[in-house]
Design a protein around this motif. Sequence first.
Motif, PDB file in Angstrom:
ATOM      1  N   ILE A   7       7.951   2.749 -11.017  1.00  0.00           N
ATOM      2  CA  ILE A   7       8.247   2.487  -9.607  1.00  0.00           C
ATOM      3  C   ILE A   7       7.113   2.977  -8.725  1.00  0.00           C
ATOM      4  O   ILE A   7       6.610   2.251  -7.850  1.00  0.00           O
ATOM      5  CB  ILE A   7       9.576   3.163  -9.194  1.00  0.00           C
ATOM      6  N   MET A   8       6.682   4.206  -8.919  1.00  0.00           N
ATOM      7  CA  MET A   8       5.646   4.786  -8.052  1.00  0.00           C
ATOM      8  C   MET A   8       4.276   4.179  -8.328  1.00  0.00           C
ATOM      9  O   MET A   8       3.469   4.008  -7.402  1.00  0.00           O
ATOM     10  CB  MET A   8       5.601   6.301  -8.230  1.00  0.00           C
ATOM     11  N   ASN A  37      14.523   1.790  -5.053  1.00  0.00           N
ATOM     12  CA  ASN A  37      14.232   1.603  -6.472  1.00  0.00           C
ATOM     13  C   ASN A  37      14.334   2.898  -7.268  1.00  0.00           C
ATOM     14  O   ASN A  37      14.749   2.878  -8.431  1.00  0.00           O
ATOM     15  CB  ASN A  37      12.869   0.953  -6.647  1.00  0.00           C
ATOM     16  N   LEU A  38      13.958   4.017  -6.673  1.00  0.00           N
ATOM     17  CA  LEU A  38      14.089   5.289  -7.377  1.00  0.00           C
ATOM     18  C   LEU A  38      15.550   5.666  -7.601  1.00  0.00           C
ATOM     19  O   LEU A  38      15.862   6.458  -8.491  1.00  0.00           O
ATOM     20  CB  LEU A  38      13.386   6.401  -6.607  1.00  0.00           C
ATOM     21  N   THR A  39      16.442   5.101  -6.803  1.00  0.00           N
ATOM     22  CA  THR A  39      17.874   5.365  -6.963  1.00  0.00           C
ATOM     23  C   THR A  39      18.600   4.200  -7.637  1.00  0.00           C
ATOM     24  O   THR A  39      19.826   4.105  -7.559  1.00  0.00           O
ATOM     25  CB  THR A  39      18.517   5.659  -5.590  1.00  0.00           C
ATOM     26  N   VAL A  57      10.631   2.287  -2.163  1.00  0.00           N
ATOM     27  CA  VAL A  57      10.542   3.471  -3.009  1.00  0.00           C
ATOM     28  C   VAL A  57      11.908   4.126  -3.165  1.00  0.00           C
ATOM     29  O   VAL A  57      12.357   4.413  -4.280  1.00  0.00           O
ATOM     30  CB  VAL A  57       9.522   4.474  -2.435  1.00  0.00           C
ATOM     31  N   ASN A  81      17.809  -1.487  -6.708  1.00  0.00           N
ATOM     32  CA  ASN A  81      16.682  -2.404  -6.579  1.00  0.00           C
ATOM     33  C   ASN A  81      16.982  -3.595  -5.689  1.00  0.00           C
ATOM     34  O   ASN A  81      16.101  -4.121  -5.014  1.00  0.00           O
ATOM     35  CB  ASN A  81      16.250  -2.893  -7.968  1.00  0.00           C
ATOM     36  N   TYR A 117      10.813   5.405 -15.870  1.00  0.00           N
ATOM     37  CA  TYR A 117      11.290   4.554 -14.769  1.00  0.00           C
ATOM     38  C   TYR A 117      10.624   4.959 -13.460  1.00  0.00           C
ATOM     39  O   TYR A 117      10.105   4.111 -12.721  1.00  0.00           O
ATOM     40  CB  TYR A 117      12.805   4.676 -14.667  1.00  0.00           C
ATOM     41  N   CYS A 118      10.642   6.241 -13.157  1.00  0.00           N
ATOM     42  CA  CYS A 118      10.024   6.755 -11.933  1.00  0.00           C
ATOM     43  C   CYS A 118       8.531   6.466 -11.920  1.00  0.00           C
ATOM     44  O   CYS A 118       7.965   6.094 -10.875  1.00  0.00           O
ATOM     45  CB  CYS A 118      10.282   8.252 -11.818  1.00  0.00           C
ATOM     46  N   THR A 119       7.884   6.614 -13.060  1.00  0.00           N
ATOM     47  CA  THR A 119       6.448   6.355 -13.156  1.00  0.00           C
ATOM     48  C   THR A 119       6.122   4.911 -12.804  1.00  0.00           C
ATOM     49  O   THR A 119       5.179   4.636 -12.048  1.00  0.00           O
ATOM     50  CB  THR A 119       5.941   6.674 -14.572  1.00  0.00           C
ATOM     51  N   TYR A 150      14.611   8.389 -17.100  1.00  0.00           N
ATOM     52  CA  TYR A 150      14.090   8.482 -15.739  1.00  0.00           C
ATOM     53  C   TYR A 150      12.583   8.722 -15.615  1.00  0.00           C
ATOM     54  O   TYR A 150      11.958   8.158 -14.706  1.00  0.00           O
ATOM     55  CB  TYR A 150      14.840   9.550 -14.948  1.00  0.00           C
ATOM     56  N   PRO A 151      11.949   9.539 -16.442  1.00  0.00           N
ATOM     57  CA  PRO A 151      10.508   9.759 -16.244  1.00  0.00           C
ATOM     58  C   PRO A 151       9.681   8.478 -16.271  1.00  0.00           C
ATOM     59  O   PRO A 151       8.844   8.249 -15.383  1.00  0.00           O
ATOM     60  CB  PRO A 151      10.139  10.687 -17.402  1.00  0.00           C
TER      61      PRO A 151
END
Length: 363
Positions: A94-95, A124-126, A121, A129, A90-92, A87-88
Amino acid sequence: MELLPLDHPRLKQNNFDLLRLLLAMAVCLVHAYELSGFEQLRGLAGMLSAQVAVQAFFVVSGFLIVMSYERSSSLTSYASKRVRRIYPAYCTVIMLCAISFVIVSRQPIQDYFSLVWLKYVVANLTFLNFLQPNLPGVFEANKLSAVNGALWTLKIEVMFYLAVPLFVYCFRKFPRLPLLILIYCLSVAYAELMTFAAVQTGVNFYERLGRQLPGQLSYFMAGACLFYYLPFFERHVRYFVTAAVAVCLIHFQFALPLLQPFALAILVLFFGLFLYAGNFGKYGDFSYGVYILHFPVIQLLLNSGWFTGRPWYFLSSAVSITLIGAIFMWNVVEKRFLLRSSHYVGAVEPTEAKVPVKETARL
């Protein structure tokens, strides 16, 4: 109780890090052709298959994620390792895309940061997509406007993570091999049913459904099966590989949907567990970064218009920037969230405690 092959020697020295990087690069090269449309790059799609590479990823996940769960002391420990690994970064990504792509958007800044942006946001964060693959005014002139069309597999990967505790519970409570075969066959049947529906109706939506769960579960189950029966696989590896090569060759001419997933799993895990090529993990695991970064990098390069008529400059730039970004992502984001017991941390900190088995369960 049947002993699991958790301390098998081949689990201590394997090629999974290198194999996954090669698979991620194969996806990158195929997408470079498909998104650009450069005829000079057509040979990439002829030699490589993004679909097979993704299926191979699912095979490796089935092997390693089930192993990771079987080795975990608790459900919490298992969940922590999975979240930390995927997740780290992936989240990076996306944002980073959501915030920085305002620069290339055709919409003014006040229209860019809108409800559509917020939907992108959140969706995609969940890992949803498909609900909002585009950002306002971004890549509208490209062949495909999606920001990161490669992320659909991450949704499936996360669903695998969530399903593994239930699968393993069932494997412990009921006869394991018949259950593995049943799940495998039901997955193949679902995928074939969706393909048949797409052909009969002409609706491509059915084909897309077939690529989701449970259509991809056969590859995951094949990897899990070879983990549980690794000693048997090792003892008879020559026969397994010979049969798998024959199935794959026949499959190119006459589809063998019931056999192809397991045949692919045999070949993938043969290269992953045999013919040891060295400890590639000591440099880090760049495959995840390559996979989640390559699509927006390619889209940005195409959007720039700098590479019109220059396909090889485009390809070399896409590969170079993606690799540099993946190395940066590993060192700045991914590695910082790993547990101290991770073999990646141990590889560069030899005085720290190391685990005997590589827990590299991730796409």
